[in-house]
Design an enzyme around this catalytic site. Structure first.
Site, PDB file in Angstrom:
ATOM      1  N   HIS A 271       0.880  -1.172   0.000  1.00 23.57           N
ATOM      2  CA  HIS A 271       0.000   0.000   0.000  1.00 23.57           C
ATOM      3  C   HIS A 271       0.913   1.215   0.000  1.00 23.57           C
ATOM      4  CE1 HIS A 271      -3.056   2.924   1.026  1.00 23.57           C
ATOM      5  NE2 HIS A 271      -2.326   3.312   2.054  1.00 23.57           N
TER       6      HIS A 271
ATOM      7  N   CYS B 127      -4.265   1.640  -5.056  1.00 25.58           N
ATOM      8  CA  CYS B 127      -3.560   2.775  -4.452  1.00 25.58           C
ATOM      9  C   CYS B 127      -2.211   3.026  -5.112  1.00 25.58           C
ATOM     10  CB  CYS B 127      -3.377   2.543  -2.952  1.00 25.58           C
ATOM     11  SG  CYS B 127      -2.434   1.037  -2.561  1.00 25.58           S
TER      12      CYS B 127
END
Length: 211
Positions: free
Chosen positions: A53, A133
Site C-alpha cells: 500500500h 492505491c
C-alpha cells in the site's frame, strides 16, 4: 468532484507499507493457508512480488486512493504514528519512506493534476489489480515529472492483469492527461499516417507532371 488546493511547500515523499495477506488476523492453521503464507512471505516478496500500500506526501499533505473514499487528502504526519496507520487498509505494516523530490509544485499546478486524476480515480473505480492505491501514487508521481517510482510496488497487479480481461489503468496516459498534454489515439495516429501517404502520392504526381 473534490477540490485540492492550499498547502505549504515541502518535500515529496512516497510512503510504502507492506500488506499482510491475512489482513492482520492470526495466520490460518490449515495446511493450504500455511503453504500460501510461506509462498508469499518467503518467495514472492523477496523476488519483487510482494503486496504493498502506498501514499504520497506533497506540500505538507498526504494523498492516497482507496475503495469507497476515492482520493483522500490529509495533513502529512509521521507514517508510523497510530493516526497514520489507522487510515490505511487492515493488516499493513510501515516499511519505508522515499524522498522523490526536495520541492513541491505550485498549489495551482497540483490542484489541476489532482482534479484531473479524480475523474478516473473515483470512489467506485477502485480495483485490486486494475486501479489500486499504487496506480494512483504512480500516476501522481509521473504527473509531477518524477520518473523514479519503484516498479516493484505494483508488479503483482501488472502480472495479474495479464490473466483477466478488464479495463486497465494506464498510468502513463493518465499522467499525460493530468499534465494537460493531448493524447493521440491509435485511430488518430492511423489517420495521420494515411494523410502522410496521400501527401507523398500527390508530391510524386506533381513531379511527374513537371517532366
Amino acid at each position: 468532484m473534490a477540490s485540492f488546493s492550499g498547502f505549504a511547500s515541502c518535500e515529496i515523499i512516497l510512503h510504502i507499507y507492506t500488506i499482510d495477506i491475512n489482513g492482520g488476523l492470526p495466520p490460518p492453521s490449515n495446511f493450504l493457508s500455511k503453504v500460501t503464507n510461506f509462498f508469499h512471505e518467503k518467495i514472492m516478496t523477496p523476488t519483487g512480488f510482494g503486496t504493498y500500500h502506498t501514499s504520497l506526501d506533497v506540500g505538507g499533505f498526504n494523498y492516497s486512493f482507496a475503495a469507497t473514499s476515492g482520493i483522500t487528502k490529509t495533513k502529512a504526519i509521521d507514517p508510523t504514528s497510530p493516526q497514520a496507520l489507522s487510515s490505511c487498509p487492515p493488516g499493513v505494516s510501515y516499511t519505508q519512506s522515499l524522498i522523490l523530490s526536495s520541492s513541491s509544485p505550485s498549489p495551482s499546478s497540483l490542484s489541476k493534476i489532482l482534479n484531473s486524476l479524480s475523474k478516473t480515480f473515483t470512489p467506485t473505480s477502485y480495483h485490486l489489480l486494475n486501479r489500486n492505491c499504487n496506480h494512483f501514487t504512480e500516476a501522481l508521481t509521473l504527473s509531477l515529472n518524477l520518473p523514479s517510482y519503484p516498479l516493484y510496488l505494483n508488479r503483482v497487479a501488472r502480472t495479474g492483469t495479464l490473466l483477466i480481461k478488464h479495463e486497465i489503468c494506464e498510468v502513463k496516459k493518465e499522467a499525460e492527461i493530468a499534465r494537460g498534454n493531448k493524447i493521440i489515439t491509435k485511430e488518430e495516429k492511423k489517420n495521420k499516417s494515411k494523410k502522410k501517404i496521400i501527401t507523398e502520392k500527390q508530391r510524386k504526381a506533381l513531379e511527374a507532371l513537371k517532366k
